[in-house]
Design a protein around this motif. Structure first.
Motif, PDB file in Angstrom:
ATOM      1  N   PRO A   1       0.837  -1.212   0.000  1.00 11.49           N
ATOM      2  CA  PRO A   1       0.000   0.000   0.000  1.00 11.49           C
ATOM      3  C   PRO A   1       0.866   1.255   0.000  1.00 11.49           C
ATOM      4  CG  PRO A   1      -0.822  -1.612   1.582  1.00 11.49           C
ATOM      5  CD  PRO A   1       0.501  -2.127   1.108  1.00 11.49           C
ATOM      6  N   MET A   2       0.426   2.263  -0.713  1.00 14.06           N
ATOM      7  CA  MET A   2       1.215   3.481  -0.860  1.00 14.06           C
ATOM      8  C   MET A   2       1.607   4.075   0.492  1.00 14.06           C
ATOM      9  SD  MET A   2       2.544   5.288  -3.285  1.00 14.06           S
ATOM     10  CE  MET A   2       1.552   4.819  -4.719  1.00 14.06           C
ATOM     11  N   GLU A   3       0.683   4.030   1.457  1.00 13.64           N
ATOM     12  CA  GLU A   3       0.969   4.641   2.754  1.00 13.64           C
ATOM     13  C   GLU A   3       1.988   3.849   3.562  1.00 13.64           C
ATOM     14  OE1 GLU A   3      -2.762   2.083   3.229  1.00 13.64           O
ATOM     15  OE2 GLU A   3      -1.907   3.479   1.756  1.00 13.64           O
ATOM     16  N   MET A   4       2.291   2.617   3.130  1.00 13.77           N
ATOM     17  CA  MET A   4       3.256   1.776   3.847  1.00 13.77           C
ATOM     18  C   MET A   4       4.636   1.794   3.215  1.00 13.77           C
ATOM     19  SD  MET A   4       1.575   0.505   6.384  1.00 13.77           S
ATOM     20  CE  MET A   4       2.632  -0.853   6.912  1.00 13.77           C
ATOM     21  N   ARG A   5       4.777   2.437   2.080  1.00 14.40           N
ATOM     22  CA  ARG A   5       6.046   2.346   1.352  1.00 14.40           C
ATOM     23  C   ARG A   5       7.185   3.109   1.999  1.00 14.40           C
ATOM     24  NH1 ARG A   5       4.006   2.271  -5.010  1.00 14.40           N
ATOM     25  NH2 ARG A   5       2.494   0.558  -4.683  1.00 14.40           N
ATOM     26  N   GLY A   6       6.851   3.998   2.899  1.00 12.34           N
ATOM     27  CA  GLY A   6       7.904   4.682   3.638  1.00 12.34           C
ATOM     28  C   GLY A   6       8.697   3.743   4.532  1.00 12.34           C
ATOM     29  N   TRP A   7       8.148   2.542   4.769  1.00 17.74           N
ATOM     30  CA  TRP A   7       8.840   1.556   5.602  1.00 17.74           C
ATOM     31  C   TRP A   7       9.826   0.712   4.803  1.00 17.74           C
ATOM     32  CZ3 TRP A   7       8.414   1.413  10.809  1.00 17.74           C
ATOM     33  CH2 TRP A   7       7.350   2.118  11.382  1.00 17.74           C
ATOM     34  N   ILE A   8       9.861   0.867   3.489  1.00 17.90           N
ATOM     35  CA  ILE A   8      10.741   0.040   2.665  1.00 17.90           C
ATOM     36  C   ILE A   8      12.212   0.181   3.070  1.00 17.90           C
ATOM     37  CG2 ILE A   8      11.642  -0.280   0.326  1.00 17.90           C
ATOM     38  CD1 ILE A   8       8.825   0.182  -0.725  1.00 17.90           C
ATOM     39  N   PRO A   9      12.751   1.400   3.248  1.00 16.99           N
ATOM     40  CA  PRO A   9      14.156   1.504   3.667  1.00 16.99           C
ATOM     41  C   PRO A   9      14.430   0.831   5.007  1.00 16.99           C
ATOM     42  CG  PRO A   9      13.349   3.628   2.881  1.00 16.99           C
ATOM     43  CD  PRO A   9      12.154   2.734   3.008  1.00 16.99           C
ATOM     44  N   LEU A  10      13.473   0.930   5.942  1.00 18.29           N
ATOM     45  CA  LEU A  10      13.664   0.316   7.247  1.00 18.29           C
ATOM     46  C   LEU A  10      13.646  -1.211   7.135  1.00 18.29           C
ATOM     47  CD1 LEU A  10      14.051   0.842  10.253  1.00 18.29           C
ATOM     48  CD2 LEU A  10      11.577   0.765  10.518  1.00 18.29           C
ATOM     49  N   ALA A  11      12.733  -1.734   6.304  1.00 17.58           N
ATOM     50  CA  ALA A  11      12.688  -3.184   6.097  1.00 17.58           C
ATOM     51  C   ALA A  11      13.988  -3.677   5.466  1.00 17.58           C
ATOM     52  CB  ALA A  11      11.495  -3.546   5.210  1.00 17.58           C
ATOM     53  N   ALA A  12      14.509  -2.913   4.522  1.00 16.79           N
ATOM     54  CA  ALA A  12      15.783  -3.272   3.894  1.00 16.79           C
ATOM     55  C   ALA A  12      16.908  -3.226   4.926  1.00 16.79           C
ATOM     56  CB  ALA A  12      16.084  -2.328   2.736  1.00 16.79           C
ATOM     57  N   GLY A  13      16.868  -2.219   5.797  1.00 21.50           N
ATOM     58  CA  GLY A  13      17.883  -2.112   6.841  1.00 21.50           C
ATOM     59  C   GLY A  13      17.831  -3.269   7.814  1.00 21.50           C
ATOM     60  N   ALA A  14      16.611  -3.686   8.171  1.00 20.48           N
ATOM     61  CA  ALA A  14      16.462  -4.823   9.082  1.00 20.48           C
ATOM     62  C   ALA A  14      17.013  -6.100   8.453  1.00 20.48           C
ATOM     63  CB  ALA A  14      14.990  -5.001   9.453  1.00 20.48           C
ATOM     64  N   ALA A  15      16.738  -6.287   7.156  1.00 18.82           N
ATOM     65  CA  ALA A  15      17.247  -7.476   6.460  1.00 18.82           C
ATOM     66  C   ALA A  15      18.768  -7.451   6.387  1.00 18.82           C
ATOM     67  CB  ALA A  15      16.647  -7.549   5.062  1.00 18.82           C
ATOM     68  N   MET A  16      19.330  -6.284   6.086  1.00 22.41           N
ATOM     69  CA  MET A  16      20.780  -6.178   6.007  1.00 22.41           C
ATOM     70  C   MET A  16      21.426  -6.369   7.376  1.00 22.41           C
ATOM     71  SD  MET A  16      23.450  -5.811   4.153  1.00 22.41           S
ATOM     72  CE  MET A  16      22.898  -5.149   2.574  1.00 22.41           C
ATOM     73  N   THR A  17      20.770  -5.899   8.423  1.00 20.04           N
ATOM     74  CA  THR A  17      21.282  -6.083   9.781  1.00 20.04           C
ATOM     75  C   THR A  17      21.399  -7.568  10.109  1.00 20.04           C
ATOM     76  OG1 THR A  17      20.313  -3.988  10.514  1.00 20.04           O
ATOM     77  CG2 THR A  17      20.881  -5.587  12.227  1.00 20.04           C
ATOM     78  N   ARG A  18      20.372  -8.339   9.759  1.00 22.65           N
ATOM     79  CA  ARG A  18      20.413  -9.787  10.000  1.00 22.65           C
ATOM     80  C   ARG A  18      21.532 -10.443   9.189  1.00 22.65           C
ATOM     81  NH1 ARG A  18      14.718  -9.298   9.658  1.00 22.65           N
ATOM     82  NH2 ARG A  18      14.737 -10.186   7.542  1.00 22.65           N
ATOM     83  N   ALA A  19      21.702  -9.993   7.943  1.00 19.04           N
ATOM     84  CA  ALA A  19      22.729 -10.586   7.085  1.00 19.04           C
ATOM     85  C   ALA A  19      24.127 -10.308   7.630  1.00 19.04           C
ATOM     86  CB  ALA A  19      22.591 -10.041   5.667  1.00 19.04           C
ATOM     87  N   ILE A  20      24.364  -9.083   8.077  1.00 21.57           N
ATOM     88  CA  ILE A  20      25.683  -8.726   8.624  1.00 21.57           C
ATOM     89  C   ILE A  20      25.913  -9.440   9.947  1.00 21.57           C
ATOM     90  CG2 ILE A  20      27.012  -6.817   9.630  1.00 21.57           C
ATOM     91  CD1 ILE A  20      25.835  -5.026   7.433  1.00 21.57           C
ATOM     92  N   ASP A  21      24.863  -9.505  10.766  1.00 23.12           N
ATOM     93  CA  ASP A  21      24.995 -10.165  12.067  1.00 23.12           C
ATOM     94  C   ASP A  21      25.420 -11.626  11.908  1.00 23.12           C
ATOM     95  OD1 ASP A  21      24.901  -9.502  14.779  1.00 23.12           O
ATOM     96  OD2 ASP A  21      22.978 -10.498  15.041  1.00 23.12           O
TER      97      ASP A  21
END
Length: 283
Positions: free
Chosen positions: A84-104
């Motif tokens: 949903p358009m109103e949820m797309r602002g969370w895309i960078p945070l979701a990407a950051g969370a995924a990258m955090t898990r990968a680095i961890d």
């Protein structure tokens, strides 16, 4: 950027297009331009990667540079049409969370863990190791390009600011070749391939995974003669580890590791919940 003889099979199993370039100014700028010119040629999860980005960009048009071969820059195409358009602002945070898990996952045994700093930085022990930039493709409401820059082999002398860090600065050596990583190893810690938790087919096949990343007696011979073999259990025998390696009497400590792991986890839970249970103790 050199491509291993085996390529990148795990990435290729997910991405319809994996493009590796020797050098570029900005992976994000390249992918945005490519998607604009040829949307069909760059479908969902297509990516561009290099270890020599000359003019990387961050939020607020901040620049990001690193000596060639010391950082990994990757940009991925994401179809956000179902979000949903109103949820797309969370895309960078979701990407950051995924990258955090990968680095961890790459920091096991090295002390500090990775943490996400709102909205788009990944920190390790307070130092920035990765930055993320998400941007919409002009003229498209549903296509987003997510770029990441990860400090891999950057020495402390090469770090641009004192608040940055890298795998190399922390003493973590990154390998893309399993055989090379085993050379001279004193402890080989395998991880279980959790196929039951995968939403899709993350690997081409268990057989290919074993061929590229499975621990066999031949591969173990690259480690020091007395190297210990570890695994958190339960094991996928014949996938990430061969039975003849897992059952080596003088080398494998997997049984002891699993047995002690249960006791340690029980002790941690006991200590951490004492306050809530009204029991006196450390916590």
């Amino acid at each position: 950027m050199p491509i291993p003889a085996a390529g990148y099979p795990l990435t290729a199993a997910l991405s319809p297009r994996v493009q590796v370039v020797e050098t570029t100014d900005s992976t994000n700028a390249d992918v945005v331009a490519a998607v604009t010119a040829d949307p069909a040629g760059w479908p969902h999860l297509s990516l561009l990667v290099t270890d020599d980005q000359r003019a990387g960009r961050g939020r607020l048009d901040r620049t990001w540079t690193a000596p060639a071969g010391t950082a990994l820059a990757v940009s991925v195409v994401v179809d956000a049409g179902r979000i949903p358009m109103e949820m797309r602002g969370w895309i960078p945070l979701a990407a950051g969370a995924a990258m955090t898990r990968a680095i961890d996952a790459r920091l096991v045994g090295h002390g500090p863990s990775a943490q996400l700093k709102w909205p788009n930085d990944v920190l390790v022990d307070g130092g920035k190791i990765c930055g993320i930039l998400a941007e919409a493709v002009p003229g498209s409401l549903d296509t987003v390009v997510i770029g990441s820059g990860i400090n891999t082999r950057m020495t402390r002398a090469d770090l641009p600011v004192s608040t940055a860090t890298s795998f190399a600065a922390m003493g973590v050596e990154v390998f893309h070749d399993f055989d090379a990583a085993l050379e001279g190893a004193e402890v080989v810690m395998m991880l279980r391939l959790q196929q039951e938790r995968m939403a899709g087919q993350f690997i081409p096949s268990a057989r290919e995974y074993h061929h590229l990343y499975g621990l066999t007696k031949k591969r173990l011979a690259r480690a020091v003669p007395e190297a210990l073999v570890m695994h958190p259990g339960p094991m996928n025998r014949g996938v990430e580890i061969d039975s003849e390696v897992a059952d080596l009497i003088d080398r494998s400590i997997i049984t002891q590791q699993v047995e002690m792991g249960v006791a340690i986890r029980m002790a941690c839970l006991d200590i951490l919940t004492r306050t809530a249970r009204g029991v006196e103790g450390w916590a």
